[in-house]
Design an enzyme around this catalytic site. Sequence first.
Site, short mmCIF file in Angstrom:
data_model
loop_
_atom_site.label_atom_id
_atom_site.label_comp_id
_atom_site.label_asym_id
_atom_site.label_seq_id
_atom_site.Cartn_x
_atom_site.Cartn_y
_atom_site.Cartn_z
CB SER A 1 -7.39 -5.36 -2.08
OG SER A 1 -6.72 -4.82 -0.98
CG ASP B 1 -0.11 -2.43 -3.90
OD1 ASP B 1 -0.44 -1.84 -2.86
OD2 ASP B 1 -0.81 -3.32 -4.41
CG HIS C 1 -3.86 -1.61 -3.49
ND1 HIS C 1 -3.39 -2.90 -3.36
CD2 HIS C 1 -5.13 -1.63 -2.98
CE1 HIS C 1 -4.31 -3.66 -2.80
NE2 HIS C 1 -5.38 -2.92 -2.57
#
Length: 332
Positions: free
Chosen positions: A147, A268, A298
């Site tokens: 991320s 996501d 995600h």
Amino acid sequence: MPSEAESSANSAPATPPPPPNFWGTMPEEEYYTSQGVRNSKSYFETPNGKLFTQSFLPLDGEIKGTVYMSHGYGSDTSWMFQKICMSFSSWGYAVFAADLLGHGRSDGIRCYMGDMEKVAATSLAFFKHVRCSDPYKDLPAFLFGESMGGLVTLLMYFQSEPETWTGLMFSAPLFVIPEDMKPSKAHLFAYGLLFGLADTWAAMPDNKMVGKAIKDPEKLKIIASNPQRYTGKPRVGTMRELLRKTQYVQENFGKVTIPVFTAHGTADGVTCPTSSKLLYEKASSADKTLKIYEGMYHSLIQGEPDENAEIVLKDMREWIDEKVKKYGSKTA
């Protein structure tokens, strides 16, 4: 005299405290041993502040290489993120991770990243300290970012000498901010008129990302119970810097020349698959891999049902093992 409601409240059993770790109450050493890894925790001093760091080493067998991991926004290395670290360690890799500045048990204002180059440089100082140490200096070395940690990881790569790292690995990296997640330019302009006084204010709209990141409802409960997780609104300077640095890395993808693996789920709701696709298309690396997982959210490893997470981990293991065989150690 207390009312009936007050009496009921007073007699209600107290809510039990959350367990000390995501796996429950099993002692840490016993749990790590059951996973085939040895964990150690320490602090690393830097000019920018103190970092909380962890290592995850295989209990048995020869170490194939080293992996240096960075977590995402509002997270830390001490909760579910460890699942990624332990997986790689169980495959024979020495894994090192640090809470980013402003996160977890590291120094800094909670979730304030007004200077992401500094955030990256601080973690890089620890990673290079380990990477250059005698036990590991001749082994293949990989940077891994999840991320927003993917953005920090790419900044670390740009700050490093080209020969420092064997490869880059990304899980749902934040290189492109989805339109519905972008901060309002009007808000940023208004706060900018305060000459930096508002930079650390937790005043930006909160899009409640955690619910968009985790598919498995039971894992969502566990992740939400992380006592170190940041739950406040995004800070003004953080959002401004994320806009600047995502634009910067998009303009510099071509500088990536080493092997790269990047993965995203099509569902996501926090970062968009365009991040991975653009890196794959624009990186100058001759050796690059893109994995797109249909319907996954995600958090590909921590938040998906086990059968989905295993698919992702299998792909990552095959990739990193193949790179170690192909590129070997410096002494090979």
